[in-house]
Design an enzyme around this catalytic site. Structure first.
Site, PDB file in Angstrom:
ATOM      1  N   GLU A 235      47.540  54.012  52.566  1.00 41.29           N
ATOM      2  CA  GLU A 235      47.558  52.878  53.508  1.00 41.29           C
ATOM      3  C   GLU A 235      48.944  52.299  53.792  1.00 41.29           C
ATOM      4  OE1 GLU A 235      44.750  50.087  51.886  1.00 41.29           O
ATOM      5  OE2 GLU A 235      43.119  51.549  51.854  1.00 41.29           O
ATOM      6  N   GLU A 346      36.631  58.744  51.962  1.00 44.17           N
ATOM      7  CA  GLU A 346      35.931  57.517  51.554  1.00 44.17           C
ATOM      8  C   GLU A 346      34.805  57.184  52.545  1.00 44.17           C
ATOM      9  OE1 GLU A 346      38.633  54.295  50.668  1.00 44.17           O
ATOM     10  OE2 GLU A 346      40.158  55.654  49.885  1.00 44.17           O
TER      11      GLU A 346
HETATM   12  O1  G3I Z   1      38.689  43.757  37.510  1.00 46.15           O
HETATM   13  C1  G3I Z   1      38.315  42.488  38.028  1.00 46.15           C
HETATM   14  C2  G3I Z   1      37.488  41.721  37.029  1.00 46.15           C
HETATM   15  O2  G3I Z   1      38.284  41.457  35.904  1.00 46.15           O
HETATM   16  C3  G3I Z   1      36.995  40.436  37.684  1.00 46.15           C
HETATM   17  O3  G3I Z   1      36.140  39.771  36.812  1.00 46.15           O
HETATM   18  C4  G3I Z   1      36.248  40.731  38.973  1.00 46.15           C
HETATM   19  C5  G3I Z   1      35.812  39.475  39.711  1.00 46.15           C
HETATM   20  O4  G3I Z   1      35.616  39.727  41.080  1.00 46.15           O
HETATM   21  O5  G3I Z   1      37.111  41.444  39.829  1.00 46.15           O
HETATM   22  C6  G3I Z   1      37.502  42.689  39.292  1.00 46.15           C
HETATM   23  O6  G3I Z   1      38.313  43.334  40.199  1.00 46.15           O
HETATM   24  C7  G3I Z   1      37.648  43.881  41.335  1.00 46.15           C
HETATM   25  C8  G3I Z   1      37.892  45.371  41.348  1.00 46.15           C
HETATM   26  O7  G3I Z   1      37.370  45.934  42.532  1.00 46.15           O
HETATM   27  C9  G3I Z   1      37.247  46.074  40.159  1.00 46.15           C
HETATM   28  O8  G3I Z   1      35.882  45.883  40.161  1.00 46.15           O
HETATM   29  C10 G3I Z   1      38.231  43.227  42.569  1.00 46.15           C
HETATM   30  O9  G3I Z   1      37.875  41.872  42.619  1.00 46.15           O
HETATM   31  C11 G3I Z   1      37.738  43.924  43.804  1.00 46.15           C
HETATM   32  O10 G3I Z   1      38.459  43.431  44.933  1.00 46.15           O
HETATM   33  C12 G3I Z   1      37.997  45.419  43.690  1.00 46.15           C
HETATM   34  O11 G3I Z   1      37.517  46.031  44.858  1.00 46.15           O
HETATM   35  C13 G3I Z   1      37.907  47.364  45.051  1.00 46.15           C
HETATM   36  C14 G3I Z   1      38.810  47.468  46.272  1.00 46.15           C
HETATM   37  O12 G3I Z   1      39.120  48.832  46.500  1.00 46.15           O
HETATM   38  C15 G3I Z   1      40.101  46.698  46.091  1.00 46.15           C
HETATM   39  O13 G3I Z   1      41.029  47.025  47.049  1.00 46.15           O
HETATM   40  C16 G3I Z   1      36.644  48.176  45.268  1.00 46.15           C
HETATM   41  O14 G3I Z   1      35.857  48.171  44.069  1.00 46.15           O
HETATM   42  C17 G3I Z   1      37.015  49.603  45.646  1.00 46.15           C
HETATM   43  O15 G3I Z   1      35.852  50.312  45.985  1.00 46.15           O
HETATM   44  C18 G3I Z   1      37.966  49.571  46.834  1.00 46.15           C
HETATM   45  O16 G3I Z   1      38.342  50.874  47.184  1.00 46.15           O
HETATM   46  C19 G3I Z   1      39.227  50.998  48.297  1.00 46.15           C
HETATM   47  C20 G3I Z   1      40.025  52.270  48.127  1.00 46.15           C
HETATM   48  O17 G3I Z   1      40.652  52.294  46.869  1.00 46.15           O
HETATM   49  C21 G3I Z   1      41.064  52.424  49.224  1.00 46.15           C
HETATM   50  N1  G3I Z   1      40.436  52.347  50.536  1.00 46.15           N
HETATM   51  C22 G3I Z   1      39.585  51.186  50.747  1.00 46.15           C
HETATM   52  C23 G3I Z   1      38.509  51.104  49.659  1.00 46.15           C
HETATM   53  C24 G3I Z   1      37.547  50.005  49.942  1.00 46.15           C
HETATM   54  O18 G3I Z   1      38.169  48.763  49.920  1.00 46.15           O
END
Ligand code: G3I
Length: 432
Positions: A235, A346
């Site tokens: 990205e 994805e």
């Molecule tokens: O690890 C913390 C945890 O400690 C906390 O309690 C919790 C509370 O919300 O958050 C946790 O972190 C989250 C993390 O996923 C792990 O679960 C984040 O808030 C959350 O924003 C994060 O989302 C991920 C996202 O990328 C972040 O950019 C999604 O799971 C994941 O599927 C998504 O994947 C991305 C690809 O890598 C790149 N392309 C887009 C795609 C979708 O956004």
């Protein structure tokens, strides 16, 4: 517990239906191997762009008079816990691998793990191999140096081991990304204080090289042969954000500390430390937007000339109606012209309704996508080598923050949805 209750209730209710569709299922899927096999799917007319804009019925051969009338599937909700379902990676094995992005918690669930092994031959860690999962600030502060951080791999170890045990290959996601990389990594002394200042370009280049080296060295020595592709940079293009040549600038600390050549440098280091068979990818979302597509092509062609890139990842988080398949296909064709591999990294479809009608439309969209992928491979227009769906069940999808999204192939009790049968080109799913 919930799953087992659902299993027994559904088994009883479905008993009659299962018997009815049994013969049909054997007929339909027994010979569905792909290019090498003479199944009916191979005889279908190939879609063209014109056909997509002006839908025409797909020609079907007239059955011989003695042939029994063909039954078409009408029950799409088959419990993967109770019944044998065809394998997507087996079905598409002569075309591309079929991947799943999953989190550790989901993967280590016995039911889901079993289904994953049956359905997928490629895996992506949903979060567990991203910089914020691997960078260990405490250890970096105590035993690292200003230019070399310390990493930990407990987040992804079990996932890599699962792949080894089950003969699944992994896409390494992701090395260099503006998101999910902690701010302290960009600061002098790895400071996390509000008055922290950026490390110099020279220091950041060394940190980048060391980070890539440490990840690759660990993965390639501990789990040799498992990672077959790396998303080296994720990205980096966001036209209109102010960066040079359409690059993302405002929220990219990589751009701000190193400058616009950080992408080229990342690929240079990745090539240096990657195993010879590992493919290096640039990965991005909304790649079908014209300005973005043009900027990505400019970037990857430059890196291709340097010999440091093997493929383009099209994330493909798409809607039910947007992008049009015409625009989407056009982008694959343009990317295909580079001669680089294309991977759909994805895939999900942001459906926000759970009506039966919309589930069928979603099945149709998945079927048309795979029809398009197949056609592009068959005609040599694009070297598509992997299709990865971003999640196993609707419930677990990253899109499902409001609990009202249905983007994937399985529902929360691990039943197949029409979308699953669309991926398998099932005749019960209309193509238009
Ligand atoms: O690890 C913390 C945890 O400690 C906390 O309690 C919790 C509370 O919300 O958050 C946790 O972190 C989250 C993390 O996923 C792990 O679960 C984040 O808030 C959350 O924003 C994060 O989302 C991920 C996202 O990328 C972040 O950019 C999604 O799971 C994941 O599927 C998504 O994947 C991305 C690809 O890598 C790149 N392309 C887009 C795609 C979708 O956004």
């Amino acid at each position: 517990m919930l799953l087992w209750n659902a299993k027994w209730i559904k088994t009883m209710v479905r008993l009659f239906t299962v018997v009815m569709i049994c013969n049909f299922a054997v007929c339909t899927f027994a010979g569905c191997g792909g290019k090498e096999e003479g199944g009916e799917e191979k005889q279908e007319a190939q879609p063209t762009k014109e056909e997509e804009s002006t839908p025409t019925p797909i020609p079907t051969s007239t059955p011989a008079p003695t042939e029994p009338a063909k039954e078409v599937r009408t029950d799409f909700y088959i419990s993967s816990l109770d019944e044998e379902i065809p394998s997507m990676c087996e079905y598409w094995k002569d075309y591309f691998s079929i991947g799943i992005a999953i989190t550790k918690g989901e993967l280590l669930n016995d039911f889901k793990g079993e289904l994953i092994v049956q359905q997928f031959n490629s895996m992506t860690c949903g979060n567990e191999m991203k910089p914020d999962a691997l960078l260990d600030r405490e250890a970096t502060k105590s035993t690292g140096t200003e230019t070399c951080p310390v990493l930990k791999f407990d987040s992804c170890d079990e996932m890599l081991a699962f792949c080894v045990d089950n003969n699944i290959k992994m896409r390494g996601h992701t090395l260099i990304w503006h998101s999910q990389t902690p701010d302290w990594f960009f600061m002098e002394g790895y400071s996390n204080k509000p008055d922290a200042v950026f490390a110099s370009r020279e220091v950041m280049l060394e940190r980048m090289e060391n980070y890539i080296r440490l990840v690759m060295e660990y993965v390639n020595t501990t789990y040799p042969g498992v990672v077959y592709a790396w998303d080296v940079v994720n990205e980096a293009i966001a036209p209109g954000d102010g960066g040079e040549n359409g690059m993302r600038m405002s929220d990219s600390l990589w751009y701000q500390t190193i400058g616009p050549d950080f992408v080229e440098k990342a690929f240079e280091y990745a090539r240096k430390y990657a195993a010879p068979e590992q493919k290096l990818f640039y990965n991005d979302f909304n790649t079908y937007e014209t300005a973005k597509r043009i900027a990505i092509l400019e970037l990857v062609n430059k890196i291709k000339d340097q010999g440091n890139i093997d493929g383009i990842g099209m994330q493909s988080h798409i809607g039910m109606n947007s992008p049009t398949l015409l625009d989407y296909e056009e982008t694959i064709r343009k990317f295909g012209e580079t001669g680089l591999e294309i991977q759909i990294t994805e895939l999900d479809i942001n459906l926000d309704s759970n009506s039966e009608e919309d589930f069928m439309k979603e099945g149709t969209r998945y079927k048309r996508l795979f029809f398009t992928f197949k056609n592009l491979v068959d005609t040599g227009a694009a070297n598509i080598t992997n299709i990865t769906v971003w999640g196993l069940t609707d419930e677990g999808s990253w899109l499902n923050k409001d609990g009202k999204r249905y983007p994937l192939l399985f529902n929360q009790v691990l039943e197949t949805k029409p979308a699953f049968w669309g991926v398998l080109m099932d005749e019960g799913i209309p193509l238009y």
